[in-house]
Write a protein that holds these residues in place. Structure first.
Motif, PDB file in Angstrom:
ATOM      1  N   ASP A   1      42.568  46.231  43.032  1.00  0.00           N
ATOM      2  CA  ASP A   1      42.486  45.653  44.379  1.00  0.00           C
ATOM      3  C   ASP A   1      43.015  44.223  44.422  1.00  0.00           C
ATOM      4  N   ALA A   2      42.626  43.415  43.446  1.00  0.00           N
ATOM      5  CA  ALA A   2      43.056  42.011  43.423  1.00  0.00           C
ATOM      6  C   ALA A   2      44.568  41.900  43.229  1.00  0.00           C
ATOM      7  N   PHE A   3      45.121  42.687  42.311  1.00  0.00           N
ATOM      8  CA  PHE A   3      46.565  42.648  42.077  1.00  0.00           C
ATOM      9  C   PHE A   3      47.323  43.138  43.308  1.00  0.00           C
ATOM     10  N   CYS A   4      46.792  44.143  43.958  1.00  0.00           N
ATOM     11  CA  CYS A   4      47.410  44.669  45.172  1.00  0.00           C
ATOM     12  C   CYS A   4      47.469  43.606  46.260  1.00  0.00           C
ATOM     13  N   GLU A   5      46.376  42.909  46.442  1.00  0.00           N
ATOM     14  CA  GLU A   5      46.279  41.907  47.511  1.00  0.00           C
ATOM     15  C   GLU A   5      47.037  40.621  47.203  1.00  0.00           C
ATOM     16  N   HIS A   6      46.975  40.170  45.950  1.00  0.00           N
ATOM     17  CA  HIS A   6      47.459  38.824  45.621  1.00  0.00           C
ATOM     18  C   HIS A   6      48.561  38.767  44.577  1.00  0.00           C
ATOM     19  N   GLY A   7      48.952  39.883  44.005  1.00  0.00           N
ATOM     20  CA  GLY A   7      49.938  39.871  42.930  1.00  0.00           C
ATOM     21  C   GLY A   7      49.267  39.710  41.574  1.00  0.00           C
ATOM     22  N   LEU A   8      50.070  39.600  40.557  1.00  0.00           N
ATOM     23  CA  LEU A   8      49.558  39.621  39.182  1.00  0.00           C
ATOM     24  C   LEU A   8      48.975  38.305  38.694  1.00  0.00           C
ATOM     25  N   ASP A   9      49.079  37.259  39.482  1.00  0.00           N
ATOM     26  CA  ASP A   9      48.579  35.949  39.044  1.00  0.00           C
ATOM     27  C   ASP A   9      47.109  35.703  39.380  1.00  0.00           C
ATOM     28  N   VAL A  10      46.402  36.708  39.814  1.00  0.00           N
ATOM     29  CA  VAL A  10      44.985  36.550  40.142  1.00  0.00           C
ATOM     30  C   VAL A  10      44.230  36.108  38.884  1.00  0.00           C
ATOM     31  N   PRO A  11      43.403  35.080  38.984  1.00  0.00           N
ATOM     32  CA  PRO A  11      42.626  34.642  37.815  1.00  0.00           C
ATOM     33  C   PRO A  11      41.658  35.728  37.337  1.00  0.00           C
ATOM     34  N   VAL A  12      41.506  35.813  36.042  1.00  0.00           N
ATOM     35  CA  VAL A  12      40.617  36.809  35.439  1.00  0.00           C
ATOM     36  C   VAL A  12      39.180  36.627  35.927  1.00  0.00           C
TER      37      VAL A  12
ATOM     38  N   ILE B   1      38.685  38.512  39.084  1.00  0.00           N
ATOM     39  CA  ILE B   1      38.554  39.959  38.863  1.00  0.00           C
ATOM     40  C   ILE B   1      37.154  40.281  38.355  1.00  0.00           C
ATOM     41  N   ALA B   2      36.646  39.494  37.425  1.00  0.00           N
ATOM     42  CA  ALA B   2      35.288  39.702  36.907  1.00  0.00           C
ATOM     43  C   ALA B   2      34.266  39.568  38.034  1.00  0.00           C
ATOM     44  N   ARG B   3      34.446  38.566  38.884  1.00  0.00           N
ATOM     45  CA  ARG B   3      33.518  38.373  40.007  1.00  0.00           C
ATOM     46  C   ARG B   3      33.540  39.592  40.929  1.00  0.00           C
ATOM     47  N   ARG B   4      34.722  40.073  41.250  1.00  0.00           N
ATOM     48  CA  ARG B   4      34.835  41.246  42.121  1.00  0.00           C
ATOM     49  C   ARG B   4      34.191  42.485  41.492  1.00  0.00           C
ATOM     50  N   ALA B   5      34.301  42.577  40.171  1.00  0.00           N
ATOM     51  CA  ALA B   5      33.744  43.737  39.463  1.00  0.00           C
ATOM     52  C   ALA B   5      32.237  43.624  39.262  1.00  0.00           C
ATOM     53  N   GLY B   6      31.705  42.421  39.457  1.00  0.00           N
ATOM     54  CA  GLY B   6      30.280  42.209  39.244  1.00  0.00           C
ATOM     55  C   GLY B   6      29.910  42.137  37.781  1.00  0.00           C
TER      56      GLY B   6
ATOM     57  N   LEU C   1      34.566  41.396  30.687  1.00  0.00           N
ATOM     58  CA  LEU C   1      35.946  41.780  30.990  1.00  0.00           C
ATOM     59  C   LEU C   1      36.816  41.623  29.735  1.00  0.00           C
ATOM     60  N   TYR C   2      36.693  40.482  29.063  1.00  0.00           N
ATOM     61  CA  TYR C   2      37.513  40.238  27.872  1.00  0.00           C
ATOM     62  C   TYR C   2      37.144  41.152  26.701  1.00  0.00           C
ATOM     63  N   ARG C   3      35.880  41.592  26.617  1.00  0.00           N
ATOM     64  CA  ARG C   3      35.515  42.538  25.559  1.00  0.00           C
ATOM     65  C   ARG C   3      36.258  43.848  25.755  1.00  0.00           C
TER      66      ARG C   3
ATOM     67  N   GLY D   1      46.827  44.387  28.953  1.00  0.00           N
ATOM     68  CA  GLY D   1      46.024  45.607  28.912  1.00  0.00           C
ATOM     69  C   GLY D   1      45.319  45.869  30.231  1.00  0.00           C
ATOM     70  N   LEU D   2      44.827  44.815  30.850  1.00  0.00           N
ATOM     71  CA  LEU D   2      44.164  44.933  32.150  1.00  0.00           C
ATOM     72  C   LEU D   2      45.158  45.361  33.222  1.00  0.00           C
ATOM     73  N   ILE D   3      46.337  44.766  33.216  1.00  0.00           N
ATOM     74  CA  ILE D   3      47.363  45.129  34.197  1.00  0.00           C
ATOM     75  C   ILE D   3      47.765  46.589  34.027  1.00  0.00           C
ATOM     76  N   ALA D   4      48.014  47.006  32.799  1.00  0.00           N
ATOM     77  CA  ALA D   4      48.407  48.397  32.552  1.00  0.00           C
ATOM     78  C   ALA D   4      47.321  49.362  33.006  1.00  0.00           C
ATOM     79  N   ALA D   5      46.071  49.050  32.730  1.00  0.00           N
ATOM     80  CA  ALA D   5      44.967  49.925  33.158  1.00  0.00           C
ATOM     81  C   ALA D   5      44.891  49.987  34.679  1.00  0.00           C
ATOM     82  N   ALA D   6      45.084  48.856  35.337  1.00  0.00           N
ATOM     83  CA  ALA D   6      44.991  48.810  36.791  1.00  0.00           C
ATOM     84  C   ALA D   6      46.114  49.601  37.461  1.00  0.00           C
ATOM     85  N   PHE D   7      47.282  49.658  36.832  1.00  0.00           N
ATOM     86  CA  PHE D   7      48.432  50.309  37.453  1.00  0.00           C
ATOM     87  C   PHE D   7      48.767  51.669  36.853  1.00  0.00           C
TER      88      PHE D   7
END
Length: 141
Positions: free
Chosen positions: A16-27, A30-35, A41-43, A50-56
């Motif tokens: 969702d974050a990458f869709c709305e704002h592009g790939l420069d969204v701070p990690v 993303i963690a905040r949005r995921a709760g 997130l880093y674990r 890896g996060l970008i590939a999983a998201a797309f």
């Protein structure tokens, strides 16, 4: 079970974050949005790639499917036009997807396989489209 649920939430939030704002969204966004915490997130995703590939991953599979759909059209030009419309719609709807198409993710085997297949199929589509518009040999004076 919690780890899998966190993974799903992280991927959905990143998508969702990458869709709305592009790939420069701070990690941390993303963690905040995921709760989840940034550490969680880093674990799961120790690097941004890896996060970008999983998201797309699902979108790349759809991209590969769009090419296969175009190749299945008995009219190569119609298939090509539908493909262009589909891909343009995918890119217009997702600010990050255009960038993802030009990136490589060596550790994301399924993602890379879908992209490689899409590019190879696209080359076939271009060849079929070009061939369908060539005049017959000897047809030109």
């Amino acid at each position: 079970m919690d780890a899998e649920r966190n993974r799903e939430r992280i991927v959905a939030a990143a998508r969702d974050a990458f869709c709305e704002h592009g790939l420069d969204v701070p990690v941390d966004e993303i963690a905040r949005r995921a709760g989840v915490g940034v550490g969680a997130l880093y674990r799961r995703y120790p690097n941004r790639e890896g996060l970008i590939a999983a998201a797309f991953e699902a979108k790349m599979a759809s991209y590969a499917g769009a090419v296969r759909k175009a190749l299945a059209d008995p009219d190569p030009w119609s298939g090509f036009c539908d493909y262009v419309k589909d891909v343009c719609a995918m890119q217009a709807a997702d600010r990050g997807f255009t960038d993802v198409l030009t990136m490589t993710f060596p550790a994301a085997k399924r993602f890379e396989a879908d992209r490689d297949r899409a590019f190879a199929d696209f080359a076939v589509l271009l060849s079929e489209t070009k061939t369908s518009f060539l005049p017959p040999i000897g047809g030109m004076l």
